[in-house]
Write a protein that holds these residues in place. Structure first.
Motif, PDB file in Angstrom:
ATOM      1  N   LEU A 240      80.475  17.772 137.040  1.00  0.00           N
ATOM      2  CA  LEU A 240      80.537  16.344 136.200  1.00  0.00           C
ATOM      3  C   LEU A 240      80.937  16.821 134.898  1.00  0.00           C
ATOM      4  N   VAL A 241      81.337  15.645 133.967  1.00  0.00           N
ATOM      5  CA  VAL A 241      81.378  15.843 132.647  1.00  0.00           C
ATOM      6  C   VAL A 241      80.010  15.557 132.031  1.00  0.00           C
ATOM      7  N   PHE A 242      79.465  16.485 131.261  1.00  0.00           N
ATOM      8  CA  PHE A 242      78.173  16.454 130.750  1.00  0.00           C
ATOM      9  C   PHE A 242      78.120  16.277 129.261  1.00  0.00           C
ATOM     10  N   SER A 243      77.041  15.465 128.722  1.00  0.00           N
ATOM     11  CA  SER A 243      77.158  15.181 127.193  1.00  0.00           C
ATOM     12  C   SER A 243      76.799  16.117 126.337  1.00  0.00           C
ATOM     13  N   ALA A 244      76.302  17.355 126.617  1.00  0.00           N
ATOM     14  CA  ALA A 244      76.210  18.355 125.552  1.00  0.00           C
ATOM     15  C   ALA A 244      76.710  19.614 125.964  1.00  0.00           C
ATOM     16  N   HIS A 245      77.416  20.262 125.031  1.00  0.00           N
ATOM     17  CA  HIS A 245      78.146  21.608 125.023  1.00  0.00           C
ATOM     18  C   HIS A 245      77.930  22.461 123.991  1.00  0.00           C
ATOM     19  N   THR A 246      77.667  23.731 124.091  1.00  0.00           N
ATOM     20  CA  THR A 246      78.034  24.880 123.290  1.00  0.00           C
ATOM     21  C   THR A 246      79.599  25.336 123.320  1.00  0.00           C
ATOM     22  N   ALA A 247      80.114  24.607 122.686  1.00  0.00           N
ATOM     23  CA  ALA A 247      81.707  24.896 122.880  1.00  0.00           C
ATOM     24  C   ALA A 247      82.675  24.571 121.526  1.00  0.00           C
ATOM     25  N   THR A 248      83.873  24.539 121.537  1.00  0.00           N
ATOM     26  CA  THR A 248      84.819  24.133 120.511  1.00  0.00           C
ATOM     27  C   THR A 248      85.298  22.797 121.088  1.00  0.00           C
ATOM     28  N   ASN A 249      85.765  22.227 119.883  1.00  0.00           N
ATOM     29  CA  ASN A 249      85.946  20.675 119.909  1.00  0.00           C
ATOM     30  C   ASN A 249      87.355  20.507 120.998  1.00  0.00           C
ATOM     31  N   ASP A 250      88.010  21.596 121.210  1.00  0.00           N
ATOM     32  CA  ASP A 250      89.176  21.416 122.213  1.00  0.00           C
ATOM     33  C   ASP A 250      88.771  21.741 123.614  1.00  0.00           C
ATOM     34  N   GLU A 251      87.729  22.152 123.763  1.00  0.00           N
ATOM     35  CA  GLU A 251      87.011  22.376 125.162  1.00  0.00           C
ATOM     36  C   GLU A 251      86.261  21.473 125.710  1.00  0.00           C
ATOM     37  N   VAL A 252      85.851  20.386 124.689  1.00  0.00           N
ATOM     38  CA  VAL A 252      85.079  19.255 125.189  1.00  0.00           C
ATOM     39  C   VAL A 252      85.893  18.051 125.248  1.00  0.00           C
ATOM     40  N   PHE A 253      86.980  18.025 124.109  1.00  0.00           N
ATOM     41  CA  PHE A 253      87.884  16.762 124.047  1.00  0.00           C
ATOM     42  C   PHE A 253      88.495  16.347 125.624  1.00  0.00           C
ATOM     43  N   PRO A 254      89.011  17.163 126.319  1.00  0.00           N
ATOM     44  CA  PRO A 254      89.652  16.836 127.384  1.00  0.00           C
ATOM     45  C   PRO A 254      88.600  16.300 128.493  1.00  0.00           C
ATOM     46  N   GLY A 255      87.210  16.513 128.513  1.00  0.00           N
ATOM     47  CA  GLY A 255      86.582  16.008 129.128  1.00  0.00           C
ATOM     48  C   GLY A 255      85.979  14.340 128.708  1.00  0.00           C
ATOM     49  N   VAL A 256      86.194  14.179 127.306  1.00  0.00           N
ATOM     50  CA  VAL A 256      86.013  12.954 126.913  1.00  0.00           C
ATOM     51  C   VAL A 256      87.219  11.925 127.415  1.00  0.00           C
TER      52      VAL A 256
END
Length: 250
Positions: free
Chosen positions: A14-30
């Motif tokens: 699933l795509v989750f709402s919280a991440h310890t990550a960088t913006n480029d790692e989270v943005f594709p899921g958004v």
């Protein structure tokens, strides 16, 4: 009469709402949840394109602009209702004439030659930029379009400013519907060069806010075609589409 089995499959992919990550790692899921392949996306603060590093080439019709290219996010060269998605990531702090926050994105360096101007300072200047840009995003977005906003809370003049709450409240007054919030926690520990006393928790997280420009009273129920993001952030599958596949509403 036999009972009908429920639709769907069991999964934790699933795509989750919280991440310890960088913006480029989270943005594709958004994007995978809210913007269908083939959509026209105006990234109006594109910069070096960091957000797009892990987005498969050709997934979207990207219109990259920023103030360095001569395009003010508050006066976009697009027609009314012509864009499927707008992405906005401005500086989070306003530091007029000072060096207290030299490690943050500098407000003047990015926006000093904007066509529009603001007589506000500090946090109010930041909010003024968010709010003015949001009204322009509303103009260019089609009904059912998505507005993705990056922001971070801050303490200004020893006052706690929950920027993400202020943005949500203001944009709701414009007609936007807040559909989602993604929390991005930085991987390293931020520090300070000098500290006498810590009064507030140090901000080590930021947000992707997702807003919908509603199409009447229809509710968002997801996309019928989207690219899937794997557990490691890599793209797994992109459904074949010939153009923007509109969201499913009910």
């Amino acid at each position: 009469m036999p009972r009908k089995s429920p639709d769907g499959v069991a999964t934790n992919d699933l795509v989750f709402s919280a991440h310890t990550a960088t913006n480029d790692e989270v943005f594709p899921g958004v994007l995978s949840l809210y913007v269908a392949p083939g959509s026209v996306i105006a990234d109006v603060t594109y910069g070096r394109g960091v957000f797009w590093r892990n987005v498969p080439d050709g997934s979207y019709r990207l219109l990259p602009t920023d103030i360095a290219t001569g395009t003010d996010c508050r006066s976009l060269p697009y027609g009314d209702g012509s864009i499927d998605c707008v992405v906005f990531d401005p500086p989070y702090m306003h530091t007029p004439g000072g060096t207290a926050h030299v490690n943050h994105q500098n407000y003047e360096g990015y926006y000093q030659n904007n066509r529009s101007s603001s007589d506000k300072k500090y946090h109010e200047a930041v909010l003024d930029l968010y709010f003015t840009a949001a009204r322009e995003a509303w103009r260019v977005l089609r009904k059912g379009g998505i507005y993705i906003v990056k922001c971070q809370d801050e303490v200004c003049a020893n006052i706690q400013r929950f920027t993400h709450v202020e943005i949500i409240n203001e944009l709701s007054a414009y007609g936007f519907v807040a559909e989602d919030l993604f929390v991005v926690v930085r991987k390293g520990k931020p520090g300070v060069s000098r500290m006498l006393r810590q009064a507030h928790a140090r901000k080590n997280h930021s947000y992707f806010l997702v807003f919908l420009k509603p199409d009447g009273k229809k509710r968002w129920t997801g996309l019928d075609n989207r690219f899937e993001i794997g557990a490691d952030g890599d793209e797994q599958r992109c459904d074949d589409v010939t153009g923007p596949q509109r969201a499913l509403f009910q």
